[in-house]
Structure formats: C-alpha cells, structure tokens
Scaffold this active site. Sequence first.
Site, PDB file in Angstrom:
ATOM      1  N   ASP A  32       0.823  -1.212   0.000  1.00  0.00           N
ATOM      2  CA  ASP A  32       0.000   0.000   0.000  1.00  0.00           C
ATOM      3  C   ASP A  32       0.863   1.271   0.000  1.00  0.00           C
ATOM      4  O   ASP A  32       1.825   1.377   0.751  1.00  0.00           O
ATOM      5  CB  ASP A  32      -0.892   0.041   1.243  1.00  0.00           C
ATOM      6  CG  ASP A  32      -1.785  -1.182   1.386  1.00  0.00           C
ATOM      7  OD1 ASP A  32      -1.307  -2.293   1.119  1.00  0.00           O
ATOM      8  OD2 ASP A  32      -2.948  -1.012   1.792  1.00  0.00           O
TER       9      ASP A  32
ATOM     10  N   HIS B 282      -1.111   4.508  -0.465  1.00  0.00           N
ATOM     11  CA  HIS B 282      -2.125   5.372   0.148  1.00  0.00           C
ATOM     12  C   HIS B 282      -1.820   6.865   0.044  1.00  0.00           C
ATOM     13  O   HIS B 282      -1.871   7.598   1.029  1.00  0.00           O
ATOM     14  CB  HIS B 282      -2.342   4.976   1.617  1.00  0.00           C
ATOM     15  CG  HIS B 282      -3.322   3.859   1.795  1.00  0.00           C
ATOM     16  ND1 HIS B 282      -4.635   3.950   1.381  1.00  0.00           N
ATOM     17  CD2 HIS B 282      -3.178   2.620   2.329  1.00  0.00           C
ATOM     18  CE1 HIS B 282      -5.263   2.812   1.660  1.00  0.00           C
ATOM     19  NE2 HIS B 282      -4.396   1.987   2.222  1.00  0.00           N
TER      20      HIS B 282
ATOM     21  N   ASP C 242      -4.111  -0.291  -3.372  1.00  0.00           N
ATOM     22  CA  ASP C 242      -4.267   0.827  -2.439  1.00  0.00           C
ATOM     23  C   ASP C 242      -3.217   1.910  -2.703  1.00  0.00           C
ATOM     24  O   ASP C 242      -2.443   2.300  -1.835  1.00  0.00           O
ATOM     25  CB  ASP C 242      -4.214   0.356  -0.980  1.00  0.00           C
ATOM     26  CG  ASP C 242      -5.534  -0.275  -0.537  1.00  0.00           C
ATOM     27  OD1 ASP C 242      -6.375  -0.567  -1.414  1.00  0.00           O
ATOM     28  OD2 ASP C 242      -5.719  -0.473   0.670  1.00  0.00           O
TER      29      ASP C 242
ATOM     30  N   ASP D 172      -6.177   7.262  -1.544  1.00  0.00           N
ATOM     31  CA  ASP D 172      -7.006   7.425  -0.334  1.00  0.00           C
ATOM     32  C   ASP D 172      -6.138   7.629   0.903  1.00  0.00           C
ATOM     33  O   ASP D 172      -5.019   7.145   1.015  1.00  0.00           O
ATOM     34  CB  ASP D 172      -7.948   6.239  -0.095  1.00  0.00           C
ATOM     35  CG  ASP D 172      -9.229   6.335  -0.911  1.00  0.00           C
ATOM     36  OD1 ASP D 172      -9.560   7.445  -1.380  1.00  0.00           O
ATOM     37  OD2 ASP D 172      -9.890   5.302  -1.091  1.00  0.00           O
ATOM     38  N   ARG D 173      -6.735   8.356   1.844  1.00  0.00           N
ATOM     39  CA  ARG D 173      -6.141   8.699   3.141  1.00  0.00           C
ATOM     40  C   ARG D 173      -5.002   9.717   2.979  1.00  0.00           C
ATOM     41  O   ARG D 173      -5.098  10.824   3.457  1.00  0.00           O
ATOM     42  CB  ARG D 173      -5.691   7.461   3.912  1.00  0.00           C
ATOM     43  CG  ARG D 173      -6.865   6.530   4.252  1.00  0.00           C
ATOM     44  CD  ARG D 173      -6.587   5.729   5.495  1.00  0.00           C
ATOM     45  NE  ARG D 173      -7.678   4.824   5.821  1.00  0.00           N
ATOM     46  CZ  ARG D 173      -8.654   5.091   6.685  1.00  0.00           C
ATOM     47  NH1 ARG D 173      -8.689   6.247   7.312  1.00  0.00           N
ATOM     48  NH2 ARG D 173      -9.590   4.205   6.934  1.00  0.00           N
TER      49      ARG D 173
ATOM     50  N   ASN E 215      -8.553  -2.828  -2.414  1.00  0.00           N
ATOM     51  CA  ASN E 215      -9.936  -2.529  -2.031  1.00  0.00           C
ATOM     52  C   ASN E 215     -10.226  -1.029  -2.082  1.00  0.00           C
ATOM     53  O   ASN E 215     -11.392  -0.617  -2.168  1.00  0.00           O
ATOM     54  CB  ASN E 215     -10.234  -3.083  -0.634  1.00  0.00           C
ATOM     55  CG  ASN E 215      -9.385  -2.450   0.453  1.00  0.00           C
ATOM     56  OD1 ASN E 215      -8.158  -2.529   0.418  1.00  0.00           O
ATOM     57  ND2 ASN E 215     -10.021  -1.819   1.427  1.00  0.00           N
ATOM     58  N   HIS E 216      -9.182  -0.191  -2.066  1.00  0.00           N
ATOM     59  CA  HIS E 216      -9.401   1.260  -2.147  1.00  0.00           C
ATOM     60  C   HIS E 216      -9.455   1.767  -3.584  1.00  0.00           C
ATOM     61  O   HIS E 216      -9.669   2.963  -3.785  1.00  0.00           O
ATOM     62  CB  HIS E 216      -8.333   2.012  -1.357  1.00  0.00           C
ATOM     63  CG  HIS E 216      -8.678   2.142   0.093  1.00  0.00           C
ATOM     64  ND1 HIS E 216      -9.323   3.242   0.621  1.00  0.00           N
ATOM     65  CD2 HIS E 216      -8.497   1.283   1.123  1.00  0.00           C
ATOM     66  CE1 HIS E 216      -9.513   3.060   1.913  1.00  0.00           C
ATOM     67  NE2 HIS E 216      -9.024   1.882   2.242  1.00  0.00           N
TER      68      HIS E 216
ATOM     69  N   HIS F 155      -3.818  -8.279  -3.329  1.00  0.00           N
ATOM     70  CA  HIS F 155      -3.877  -7.242  -2.300  1.00  0.00           C
ATOM     71  C   HIS F 155      -4.358  -7.797  -0.964  1.00  0.00           C
ATOM     72  O   HIS F 155      -3.778  -7.510   0.081  1.00  0.00           O
ATOM     73  CB  HIS F 155      -4.799  -6.106  -2.738  1.00  0.00           C
ATOM     74  CG  HIS F 155      -4.887  -5.013  -1.717  1.00  0.00           C
ATOM     75  ND1 HIS F 155      -3.854  -4.130  -1.491  1.00  0.00           N
ATOM     76  CD2 HIS F 155      -5.859  -4.679  -0.822  1.00  0.00           C
ATOM     77  CE1 HIS F 155      -4.191  -3.296  -0.524  1.00  0.00           C
ATOM     78  NE2 HIS F 155      -5.399  -3.601  -0.092  1.00  0.00           N
TER      79      HIS F 155
ATOM     80  N   ARG G 178     -12.941  -7.125   9.239  1.00  0.00           N
ATOM     81  CA  ARG G 178     -13.314  -5.946   8.469  1.00  0.00           C
ATOM     82  C   ARG G 178     -14.801  -5.911   8.113  1.00  0.00           C
ATOM     83  O   ARG G 178     -15.292  -4.901   7.619  1.00  0.00           O
ATOM     84  CB  ARG G 178     -12.500  -5.879   7.178  1.00  0.00           C
ATOM     85  CG  ARG G 178     -11.003  -5.807   7.398  1.00  0.00           C
ATOM     86  CD  ARG G 178     -10.271  -5.839   6.068  1.00  0.00           C
ATOM     87  NE  ARG G 178      -8.835  -5.965   6.237  1.00  0.00           N
ATOM     88  CZ  ARG G 178      -7.987  -4.931   6.324  1.00  0.00           C
ATOM     89  NH1 ARG G 178      -8.455  -3.709   6.270  1.00  0.00           N
ATOM     90  NH2 ARG G 178      -6.694  -5.138   6.465  1.00  0.00           N
TER      91      ARG G 178
ATOM     92  N   HIS H 282      -2.449  -4.790   2.347  1.00  0.00           N
ATOM     93  CA  HIS H 282      -3.755  -4.579   2.970  1.00  0.00           C
ATOM     94  C   HIS H 282      -3.743  -4.283   4.463  1.00  0.00           C
ATOM     95  O   HIS H 282      -4.729  -3.799   5.005  1.00  0.00           O
ATOM     96  CB  HIS H 282      -4.609  -5.823   2.686  1.00  0.00           C
ATOM     97  CG  HIS H 282      -6.084  -5.699   2.892  1.00  0.00           C
ATOM     98  ND1 HIS H 282      -6.800  -4.573   2.582  1.00  0.00           N
ATOM     99  CD2 HIS H 282      -6.993  -6.594   3.372  1.00  0.00           C
ATOM    100  CE1 HIS H 282      -8.077  -4.778   2.850  1.00  0.00           C
ATOM    101  NE2 HIS H 282      -8.223  -5.984   3.340  1.00  0.00           N
TER     102      HIS H 282
END
Length: 497
Positions: free
Chosen positions: A242, A244, A271, A274-275, A303-304, A352, A400, A427
């Site tokens: 990730d 991010h 990923d 995001d964030r 997943n993002h 992922h 999750r 992840h």
Amino acid sequence: MSSSATPDSGVVTSTDGENVGANKARAEELKNQANECFKNKTYEDAIKLYTEAIELDSENAIYFANRSFAYLRQESFGYALNDAVQAIKCNPAYLKGYYRRAGAHMALGKFKLALSDLEFVAKRCPNDKDAQMKYTECNKVVKKMAFERAIAVDKVEKSLLEMCRDLESATIEVDYEGPKLEDGKVTVEFMNSLMDWYKIEKKLHKNFAYRILCDVEALFKKQPSLVDITVPDDRKFTVCGDIHGQFYDLLNIFNINGLPSETNPYLFNGDFVDRGSFSVECIFTLFGFKLLYPDHFFMSRGNHESMSMNQMYGFTGEVVAKYSQTMSEMFTMVYNWLPLCHCINDKVLVMHGGLFSKDEVSLDDLRTIERNRQPPEEGLMCELLWSDPQPQNGRAPSKRGIGIQFGPDVTKSFLAHNKLDYIIRSHEVKNDGYEVAHDGKCITVFSAPNYCDATGNLGAFITLKGNDLKPQFKTYAAVPHPKVKPMAYASTLSLLA
C-alpha cells in the site's frame, strides 16, 4: 451527547461507592487507561484494555462503544460493527452506540443503514451541531446515490476514449511550464519532469492527465485478471504494498531502490490512493510508469480502488479539487480494469487481500474473473481484495466485515493445489512494514510508513530474484512532506470511521 470523536469517559457517579463492587471499579480503571492509549493512538493497547474491562463488566455499553471506536481506527470494521451492536443491546438509549454503528456501516459503504442510525441520533439531539451535520451529509450521499441509480437507466454511457476526445482539445495555456507528453506518449524525460513537478506541488495539465487515463485503461483492458510475470534467474524484481497517497514516501522508494526500468521491474500491490492527500500525484506517477514500461511495471487492484472507498477516504474529493468530477468518474472506469493478482514464475501469487472462503480455487479460476465492475461483497474478487490471514487454522468471519480470515492450513492447501511456493499480500499496516506468517508461506508487505502521519510504522518493500524467489525485505522510515494533512479531501462522514 459528548463529542463523537472521543471515547466516552463514562464517569461513575454512584453516591454509594461501596456498592460499585471491585470488578466494576477495576473495569473503570482499565477503561480510563484504554482511553489514554486511544488518545495516544496506540489502538492495539486500547483494545486490549477495553477487552479486560468488558470481561469484568459485560453490561457496560460504554466499554463496547469505546472498543468499537478503536476497531474503527484500526479499520477492523466488522469487529467495530459487532461492538456497536452490543453497546446498543446493553443500553438502547446510549446514543454513542448508534454513532459507532453508523461509523462501521459507513466504512463498509452501507450508507442507508448508517443514515438510519444518524437520524436516530439527530432527532434526539436537535441542538448537537455535529450530529445534525453528519445526518445531513449522509442524507445527501444517500439521495445522490438514489438519483444516480435512477438516471443510469436512461444514461448513454460514453467510453473513456470518447470522454477524452471531448476533453483533451482544451487549449494548453502559454504559461504552462510543466511536463508535456511527446507526441502523446510517456517518455523517461516526461516521468522525470513529472516527479520533479509534483515535488514542488504543481499540477499536471488536464490534457495530459486525460491522455494518460485513456491510454492506461486501454492497456489494462488487454490484460487478464491474473497476470503472469516472468523474472529471469539473474534479475531482481520488487514488490511494494500500500502507498495510500503518500507521494513523498513513494519517491523515497525509488530513491532507495532505483527508478522503474526494463532492468528494474516493479509490482505495486493495490491501495495506491485514499487517506494520504497526494493520491493524484501517486496515481499519475504509477500510471505513467505503467505506460512507459508496460511489460516491466505492474499494478494490482486494492480494495481502495473502488468508488465507495474513494468517496469516503479522500481520493474523489482530491480529484475534484485538483481537476473535476468528470475525471473522478474516469478514474473509476480505469480502476475497474486493474488486474486482480499476479503470479511470479508460476511460484508466487501476489494479491492485495488474501485467500478464499472455499477450497480448491485454481489459478484458472482467478484468470477468468469478470473484473470490470465495482468490487462485490462476496466471492473470489471480493476475497482477493479484502481477506486477511489469521494465526489459527481454519476460516473465520473477517474483522473488516467483508472478505474472510484464513489460517495456515488454508494457505498450505491453496499452495499445494496450485503448486505454488508462497503468497504475498498487503492490505494491513505492520510495525516493521512487513510480516512473515503461516510458516513463511504468507507474507504481508505495507509500503506507507507512518501511515496517516499517525501510526509510526516503518514501510517496506520486497525484492527477489528469479533463480530462487527468496524474499528480501527493505524497511524505511517516513520522509517529510508538505503541510497537507492526511484525509484533507475526505468526506466529513469519514470522521465517523
């Protein structure tokens, strides 16, 4: 109602302290210690202490709601939902229980369920501005989604190529001094110029951004859902987890390990966005290298890379702020074509999330997944993006709330069935940037150090050579970045989660 953004202090005010009981008194002490851990962002420690408090007093709604909030911070949305439900069972009048349940539903993209809880809170707290704002914002999201579904039937969908043709004819301003594609193509010079341009917080012109999106979608469309990678015996191959939206840490990876090239291939394992608040810079850098080295630079969907996650955790807001709503829709179309997993030298599978809720899944099953869609809530595609390993054998519901948790026996069986050596997945934040589990057969790599400027973790990447595929780990700390906070473009609703 006290603020939704802090654990509840729940001070005991009994006039007869002797009747509180030793267990309840100790539980309060543990809760107070847990609250301090939460404030210090040591969520794992907070969860352990809340759990001890619950073991001593399992009827206290505050303990469950506070642990729910800590689970939300850890992105264990399923556990957070379970605790919020339990808090409401303990005390149906405890409003923070509904707040926490709304946060878990929101994180899982279940906006209508979240709206129901937020409405419950808002009606009982008419003077609470935060409660009213959250309800109003969630209501807007639900109405917007309903409107989009209503018009989708009559809407004539344009291809991304058609959208690009409509948009890329815009005039390039004479004072634009940034990187430019050469005859519409990405070059080494363009990539070097792009990264330097981004370092000083400049924006790539929209014409070139549109062209990159159009061309990379066409490239991904040609690839299967499982991409096979061949690494020659004497060549190094790098797998990153990730990112991010942490652009300056991405540049640090290239500084440590070298820029991507035909002799220095990379796989980025989902990923990307995001964030972190430099997600646009990350994704165009990665897409640019994919176009420059299509056979030596690889990207897996995380997943993002999905609409609901992007709306919640900042990428959509960032794209709209830096470009347009139209471009955010274009990204959604591109993400739908990202491959779901990669297999290195027929021996190492990289995805992922993780493995599956059923036995005897084959690589051919993964190759034939129809991936051009938003991630479903169950099945192989969902589990590739969302599942996590667990230390004990067997399978369990995911912490999750989506995907599964799988044990060493599941990993061993899957590898044997497909004649693989081990799997690499991402992840999950890891303190050292990586973790080796399941007798060395399940490796997690996470490449965003000091995730969200809060967790203090190292980042890591994996290098291996084709002759033995033995993983080597390189760790690194976060580097400074401009003073733009993580989640700067996120939905206000993300504060619930």
